[in-house]
Design an enzyme around this catalytic site. Structure first.
Site, PDB file in Angstrom:
ATOM      1  N   SER A   1     -24.344 -46.930 -47.556  1.00 61.16           N
ATOM      2  CA  SER A   1     -23.278 -46.641 -48.530  1.00 61.16           C
ATOM      3  C   SER A   1     -23.949 -46.217 -49.827  1.00 61.16           C
ATOM      4  CB  SER A   1     -22.459 -47.920 -48.765  1.00 61.16           C
ATOM      5  OG  SER A   1     -21.553 -47.752 -49.840  1.00 61.16           O
TER       6      SER A   1
ATOM      7  N   TYR B   1     -20.910 -56.935 -50.277  1.00 62.85           N
ATOM      8  CA  TYR B   1     -20.952 -55.663 -49.541  1.00 62.85           C
ATOM      9  C   TYR B   1     -22.146 -54.825 -50.027  1.00 62.85           C
ATOM     10  CZ  TYR B   1     -19.445 -51.049 -47.840  1.00 62.85           C
ATOM     11  OH  TYR B   1     -19.390 -49.820 -47.227  1.00 62.85           O
TER      12      TYR B   1
HETATM   13  N1  LIG Z   1     -14.682 -45.530 -46.265  1.00 66.96           N
HETATM   14  C1  LIG Z   1     -15.550 -45.569 -47.278  1.00 66.96           C
HETATM   15  O1  LIG Z   1     -15.205 -45.282 -48.441  1.00 66.96           O
HETATM   16  C2  LIG Z   1     -16.990 -45.940 -47.015  1.00 66.96           C
HETATM   17  C3  LIG Z   1     -17.917 -45.736 -48.045  1.00 66.96           C
HETATM   18  C4  LIG Z   1     -19.254 -46.059 -47.820  1.00 66.96           C
HETATM   19  C5  LIG Z   1     -19.661 -46.566 -46.598  1.00 66.96           C
HETATM   20  N2  LIG Z   1     -18.739 -46.774 -45.618  1.00 66.96           N
HETATM   21  C6  LIG Z   1     -19.230 -47.320 -44.357  1.00 66.96           C
HETATM   22  O2  LIG Z   1     -18.868 -46.430 -43.318  1.00 66.96           O
HETATM   23  C7  LIG Z   1     -18.816 -47.151 -42.092  1.00 66.96           C
HETATM   24  C8  LIG Z   1     -17.541 -46.786 -41.354  1.00 66.96           C
HETATM   25  O3  LIG Z   1     -16.444 -47.221 -42.127  1.00 66.96           O
HETATM   26  P1  LIG Z   1     -15.043 -46.458 -42.161  1.00 66.96           P
HETATM   27  O4  LIG Z   1     -14.773 -46.156 -43.581  1.00 66.96           O
HETATM   28  O5  LIG Z   1     -15.003 -45.391 -41.152  1.00 66.96           O
HETATM   29  O6  LIG Z   1     -14.089 -47.690 -41.793  1.00 66.96           O
HETATM   30  P2  LIG Z   1     -13.003 -47.922 -40.654  1.00 66.96           P
HETATM   31  O7  LIG Z   1     -12.412 -49.243 -40.988  1.00 66.96           O
HETATM   32  O8  LIG Z   1     -12.121 -46.739 -40.528  1.00 66.96           O
HETATM   33  O9  LIG Z   1     -13.876 -48.035 -39.330  1.00 66.96           O
HETATM   34  C9  LIG Z   1     -14.751 -49.100 -39.102  1.00 66.96           C
HETATM   35  C10 LIG Z   1     -14.757 -49.379 -37.607  1.00 66.96           C
HETATM   36  O10 LIG Z   1     -15.750 -50.390 -37.385  1.00 66.96           O
HETATM   37  C11 LIG Z   1     -15.228 -51.288 -36.417  1.00 66.96           C
HETATM   38  N3  LIG Z   1     -15.889 -52.582 -36.514  1.00 66.96           N
HETATM   39  C12 LIG Z   1     -15.751 -53.517 -37.499  1.00 66.96           C
HETATM   40  N4  LIG Z   1     -16.491 -54.595 -37.208  1.00 66.96           N
HETATM   41  C13 LIG Z   1     -17.112 -54.327 -36.029  1.00 66.96           C
HETATM   42  C14 LIG Z   1     -18.007 -55.064 -35.213  1.00 66.96           C
HETATM   43  N5  LIG Z   1     -18.386 -56.302 -35.546  1.00 66.96           N
HETATM   44  N6  LIG Z   1     -18.471 -54.497 -34.083  1.00 66.96           N
HETATM   45  C15 LIG Z   1     -18.075 -53.250 -33.731  1.00 66.96           C
HETATM   46  N7  LIG Z   1     -17.212 -52.512 -34.450  1.00 66.96           N
HETATM   47  C16 LIG Z   1     -16.741 -53.052 -35.593  1.00 66.96           C
HETATM   48  C17 LIG Z   1     -13.750 -51.396 -36.757  1.00 66.96           C
HETATM   49  O11 LIG Z   1     -13.000 -51.912 -35.666  1.00 66.96           O
HETATM   50  C18 LIG Z   1     -13.418 -49.950 -37.103  1.00 66.96           C
HETATM   51  O12 LIG Z   1     -12.981 -49.227 -35.971  1.00 66.96           O
HETATM   52  C19 LIG Z   1     -18.958 -48.628 -42.461  1.00 66.96           C
HETATM   53  O13 LIG Z   1     -20.276 -49.040 -42.220  1.00 66.96           O
HETATM   54  C20 LIG Z   1     -18.647 -48.638 -43.938  1.00 66.96           C
HETATM   55  O14 LIG Z   1     -19.237 -49.742 -44.593  1.00 66.96           O
HETATM   56  C21 LIG Z   1     -17.420 -46.459 -45.798  1.00 66.96           C
END
Ligand SMILES: NC(=O)c1ccc[n+]([C@@H]2O[C@H](COP(=O)([O-])OP(=O)(O)OC[C@H]3O[C@@H](n4cnc5c(N)ncnc54)[C@H](O)[C@@H]3O)[C@@H](O)[C@H]2O)c1
Length: 264
Positions: free
Chosen positions: A145, A158
């Site tokens: 991130s 986080y």
């Molecule tokens: N959305 C943002 O603004 C953002 C910014 C920076 C980083 N991220 C990172 O991007 C990645 C994806 O996030 P996203 O935004 O697509 O979120 P999202 O919530 O749309 O998707 C996350 C997915 O991870 C799955 N998940 C959660 N815990 C899990 C586990 N223990 N085992 C397997 N699967 C699991 C969830 O079921 C979900 O389908 C994450 O690592 C998040 O920290 C997101």
């Protein structure tokens, strides 16, 4: 690889957290580029639905229910992929948990433990499991991130977990390089996904039609998928141990606290 060939023709790829958001967009794009995809997620129905989407569009994928915080689930994910597809060429360790509702000073410590278990332990286990089978030429991409490079005032746990993920990537890189495997971190800024309370939008955006992410805007999940594909492909052969920021310049300038601006 000639420019007209699919980036991942005949290759097998695992995507974790592939049931939603960035992972779902990436799983679909990997498949469009010829990859056979293991769609892994804690939520079975979401994983199955994404695998079905890929197969319905002519791709090759299967779903697996996996909790990335559990070693046995990581090993099963890897073994099942190798059993079905004969090898493991790339892994996108993307599953993550925000824990945004936690009050940093008074919140339940169980939330802190959950953030660390999924974001940090999950990546550590994912790398170790993949390295049991990955041959030279493989690539691992981890979703960190922008909060892995600068602090996040509202969510120190986080941010700490994502800083640790960047540390893992940098620290693993030389060891994995001895075995011909690259590892890099993708560091998104704000992205429009369910994690930040934004419903999934239409993912069928042609890569060449993605608009620039303007300063202050959240990116589309497809923007992040393109960076993940690049880092997982041989086109990024010169990139290793990197934390690639893809935050639309969100963290590129100082945003001073109000107190510094006004005191006389
Ligand atoms: N959305 C943002 O603004 C953002 C910014 C920076 C980083 N991220 C990172 O991007 C990645 C994806 O996030 P996203 O935004 O697509 O979120 P999202 O919530 O749309 O998707 C996350 C997915 O991870 C799955 N998940 C959660 N815990 C899990 C586990 N223990 N085992 C397997 N699967 C699991 C969830 O079921 C979900 O389908 C994450 O690592 C998040 O920290 C997101």
């Amino acid at each position: 690889m000639s420019p007209s060939e699919p980036w991942f023709g005949g290759k097998s790829v695992i995507v974790t957290g592939a049931g939603s958001g960035i992972g779902r967009a990436a799983a679909r794009r990997f498949a469009q580029e010829g990859a056979r995809v293991c769609v892994a997620d804690l939520q079975s129905t979401a994983a199955q639905s994404v695998a079905r989407e890929i197969v319905a569009s002519g791709g090759d994928a299967f779903a697996i229910t996996a909790d990335v915080a559990q070693e046995a689930d990581n090993l099963e994910m890897v073994n099942e992929t190798v059993q079905r597809y004969g090898a493991l060429d790339a892994v996108f360790l993307n599953a993550g948990f925000g824990g945004w509702a936690m009050n940093p000073l008074e919140g339940d410590l169980a939330e802190f433990d959950r953030i660390m278990a999924i974001n940090l332990r999950g990546c550590y286990l994912g790398v170790r499991s993949a390295m049991r089978v990955m041959a030279s030429g493989g690539a691992i991409v981890v979703t960190a991130s922008a909060g892995g490079l600068v602090g996040v005032r509202s969510n120190p746990a986080y941010a700490a977990s994502k800083h640790a993920v960047v540390g893992l990537v940098r620290s693993f890189a030389p060891t994995l390089a001895e075995r011909g495997v690259r590892i890099n971190a993708l560091c998104p800024g704000g992205v429009r996904t369910p994690m930040v309370g934004i419903a999934t939008e239409d993912l069928d955006v042609a890569p060449d039609a993605l608009p620039m992410v303007r300063y202050g805007e959240r990116a589309h999940p497809a923007h992040m998928a393109e960076v993940a594909l690049f880092l997982a492909s041989s086109r990024s052969a010169g990139v290793n141990g990197a934390a690639m920021l893809a935050d639309g310049a969100q963290t590129s300038v100082l945003a001073p606290p109000t107190a510094l601006r006004t005191s006389t």
